[in-house]
Design an enzyme around this catalytic site. Sequence first.
Site, PDB file in Angstrom:
ATOM      1  CB  SER A 159       4.971  11.670  -0.575  1.00  0.00           C
ATOM      2  OG  SER A 159       5.925  10.896  -1.229  1.00  0.00           O
ATOM      3  CB  CYS A 339       4.384   7.882  -6.073  1.00  0.00           C
ATOM      4  SG  CYS A 339       5.105   8.485  -4.538  1.00  0.00           S
ATOM      5  CD  GLU A 379       9.324  11.568  -4.520  1.00  0.00           C
ATOM      6  OE1 GLU A 379      10.158  12.423  -4.861  1.00  0.00           O
ATOM      7  OE2 GLU A 379       8.298  11.821  -3.877  1.00  0.00           O
TER       8      GLU A 379
HETATM    9  P1  FAD Z   1      14.255   2.543   9.523  1.00  0.00           P
HETATM   10  O1  FAD Z   1      14.570   2.658  10.959  1.00  0.00           O
HETATM   11  O2  FAD Z   1      15.002   3.436   8.596  1.00  0.00           O
HETATM   12  O3  FAD Z   1      14.371   1.052   9.066  1.00  0.00           O
HETATM   13  C1  FAD Z   1      14.177   0.697   7.680  1.00  0.00           C
HETATM   14  C2  FAD Z   1      13.730  -0.731   7.588  1.00  0.00           C
HETATM   15  O4  FAD Z   1      14.685  -1.602   8.104  1.00  0.00           O
HETATM   16  C3  FAD Z   1      12.448  -1.008   8.355  1.00  0.00           C
HETATM   17  O5  FAD Z   1      11.626  -1.803   7.561  1.00  0.00           O
HETATM   18  C4  FAD Z   1      12.877  -1.752   9.590  1.00  0.00           C
HETATM   19  O6  FAD Z   1      11.879  -2.640  10.023  1.00  0.00           O
HETATM   20  C5  FAD Z   1      14.103  -2.458   9.074  1.00  0.00           C
HETATM   21  N1  FAD Z   1      15.111  -2.640  10.141  1.00  0.00           N
HETATM   22  C6  FAD Z   1      15.391  -1.796  11.128  1.00  0.00           C
HETATM   23  N2  FAD Z   1      16.373  -2.308  11.907  1.00  0.00           N
HETATM   24  C7  FAD Z   1      16.717  -3.493  11.368  1.00  0.00           C
HETATM   25  C8  FAD Z   1      17.666  -4.486  11.682  1.00  0.00           C
HETATM   26  N3  FAD Z   1      18.471  -4.369  12.735  1.00  0.00           N
HETATM   27  N4  FAD Z   1      17.749  -5.572  10.899  1.00  0.00           N
HETATM   28  C9  FAD Z   1      16.960  -5.693   9.831  1.00  0.00           C
HETATM   29  N5  FAD Z   1      16.041  -4.782   9.462  1.00  0.00           N
HETATM   30  C10 FAD Z   1      15.929  -3.713  10.235  1.00  0.00           C
HETATM   31  N6  FAD Z   1       7.219   6.204   3.657  1.00  0.00           N
HETATM   32  C11 FAD Z   1       5.908   6.290   3.977  1.00  0.00           C
HETATM   33  O7  FAD Z   1       5.426   5.553   4.832  1.00  0.00           O
HETATM   34  N7  FAD Z   1       5.106   7.239   3.374  1.00  0.00           N
HETATM   35  C12 FAD Z   1       5.570   8.092   2.425  1.00  0.00           C
HETATM   36  O8  FAD Z   1       4.805   8.925   1.893  1.00  0.00           O
HETATM   37  C13 FAD Z   1       6.958   8.008   2.086  1.00  0.00           C
HETATM   38  N8  FAD Z   1       7.473   8.832   1.154  1.00  0.00           N
HETATM   39  C14 FAD Z   1       8.784   8.732   0.812  1.00  0.00           C
HETATM   40  C15 FAD Z   1       9.297   9.597  -0.164  1.00  0.00           C
HETATM   41  C16 FAD Z   1      10.607   9.508  -0.549  1.00  0.00           C
HETATM   42  C17 FAD Z   1      11.145  10.435  -1.602  1.00  0.00           C
HETATM   43  C18 FAD Z   1      11.459   8.530   0.068  1.00  0.00           C
HETATM   44  C19 FAD Z   1      12.893   8.400  -0.336  1.00  0.00           C
HETATM   45  C20 FAD Z   1      10.961   7.687   1.030  1.00  0.00           C
HETATM   46  C21 FAD Z   1       9.631   7.762   1.423  1.00  0.00           C
HETATM   47  N9  FAD Z   1       9.092   6.935   2.412  1.00  0.00           N
HETATM   48  C22 FAD Z   1       7.764   7.030   2.745  1.00  0.00           C
HETATM   49  C23 FAD Z   1       9.945   5.979   3.172  1.00  0.00           C
HETATM   50  C24 FAD Z   1      10.463   6.666   4.464  1.00  0.00           C
HETATM   51  O9  FAD Z   1      11.387   7.689   4.115  1.00  0.00           O
HETATM   52  C25 FAD Z   1      11.196   5.706   5.398  1.00  0.00           C
HETATM   53  O10 FAD Z   1      12.218   5.058   4.675  1.00  0.00           O
HETATM   54  C26 FAD Z   1      10.301   4.667   6.042  1.00  0.00           C
HETATM   55  O11 FAD Z   1       9.273   5.281   6.800  1.00  0.00           O
HETATM   56  C27 FAD Z   1      11.124   3.771   6.982  1.00  0.00           C
HETATM   57  O12 FAD Z   1      11.770   4.591   7.911  1.00  0.00           O
HETATM   58  P2  FAD Z   1      11.905   4.138   9.426  1.00  0.00           P
HETATM   59  O13 FAD Z   1      12.762   5.129  10.128  1.00  0.00           O
HETATM   60  O14 FAD Z   1      10.591   3.828  10.023  1.00  0.00           O
HETATM   61  O15 FAD Z   1      12.686   2.774   9.284  1.00  0.00           O
END
Ligand code: FAD
Length: 381
Positions: A159, A339, A379
């Site tokens: 966001s 949100c 959201e």
């Molecule tokens: P990823 O790599 O996608 O991992 C996801 C989770 O799985 C993590 O917690 C990670 O620790 C865990 N994980 C990874 N590997 C493993 C494994 N092997 N085994 C078990 N668990 C594991 N986020 C915000 O911080 N701020 C925002 O404003 C925000 N807005 C959003 C708005 C929308 C509409 C949506 C859909 C999502 C939003 N998000 C927001 C969430 C963001 O999109 C991500 O999903 C979030 O930051 C996690 O992404 P990442 O790539 O860091 O984690």
Amino acid sequence: MAAIQCGVAFQGSVAASLNSDTSLHKSIFKSKKISYTEKPWMSFSPMELKTKKTPSRYQSAICMSTPQAVGSAKVSVSPLHLEDAKEPPLNTYKPKEPYTATIVSVERVVGPKAPGETCHIVIDHGGNVPYWEGQSYGVIPPGENPKKPGAPHNVRLYSIASTRYGDSFDGKTASLCVRRAVYYDPETGKEDPSKNGVCSNFLCDSKPGDKVKITGPAGKIMLLPEENPNATHIMIATGTGVAPYRGYLRRMFMESIPKPKFTGLAWLFLGVANKDALLYDEEFRKYLEDNPGNFRYDIALSREEKNRNGGKMYVQDKIEEYSDEVFKLLDEGAHIYFCGLKGMMPGIQDTLKRVAEGRGEKWEDKLSKLKKNKQWHVEVY
Ligand code: FAD
Ligand code: A2P
């Protein structure tokens, strides 16, 4: 539409809570001198901010009065043609051809006792990826998608926490509020960096000048309806879910835009773990100080306060405290936004259902009416 407003009585209640906390009292009155342009996203440096004590509860008083004009000088913004479009920009940049933007700054915005880390990240898009308040950007972290060798990572959505003019008010930047996803091994309880979230860690670790691939802007559900400047907007957030509301509130109270002045009510309910986890708190309290009749701010500190059943104080418990007013405002046409954590929705729905039943109303009917009237905006992630 008549909105419940808090005038003199509300100011009195804030003053009373301030007087019991000298450091906060000082911080609010000091903030009077703040120039928004000096450090636009925050009134104080993070260190300064986190050494200030925050009282555990900022409750808005229940009172009725006529709407008040929004006070305090506003910040000039440009370019004003960003107001001209009739429809919001959508997916100007797609995952196959993202825009390469530049990191301007990355700032930790929570104190040492917050569980986890949240960063405020300003991104320079050069005016090439315009967006409206409430929309999201996609970010493609560098590296290879482990599930599709040779392909880039999937897009993660964030966001946007700034207005369309950005934190430097020139329409060239967008800010994100990102919580670092840290993985703890369930057996040892220790962090396993190899499993940490890819994109959030990339963003929180990035440095000014680094390049970042962005897509979007995306989303229409959280756009701020502006046809009625006297409308009520009830904003519910957990954690980083506060991001879109920072944009709304800046537009309502901070920026000088060629739109009718906001004379309605913005009511923010924020759920975070503890005082150190509060996000943009100084900025919000400045609005409270300058616009007591048009802004209300209620906080649930889950790890520092208890609800009436002795459990964690969650944002839905705060809403329940004010349920009569919230229901009345919804009946009068208020918009309600949710949100943040996906997990909050079942609890919120249960709370609203219980309140509705206590009032002899059927929640399912009320909810479908709110959805039909486009008053209900969700959201969660
Ligand atoms: P990823 O790599 O996608 O991992 C996801 C989770 O799985 C993590 O917690 C990670 O620790 C865990 N994980 C990874 N590997 C493993 C494994 N092997 N085994 C078990 N668990 C594991 N986020 C915000 O911080 N701020 C925002 O404003 C925000 N807005 C959003 C708005 C929308 C509409 C949506 C859909 C999502 C939003 N998000 C927001 C969430 C963001 O999109 C991500 O999903 C979030 O930051 C996690 O992404 P990442 O790539 O860091 O984690
Ligand atoms: P807690 O973590 O104490 O259970 P986060 O910091 O993970 O983004 O969470 C923001 C806030 O949302 C925290 O106060 C967290 O409380 C709270 N929270 C967690 N689960 C729920 C839920 N099911 N309903 C409402 N709030 C929740």
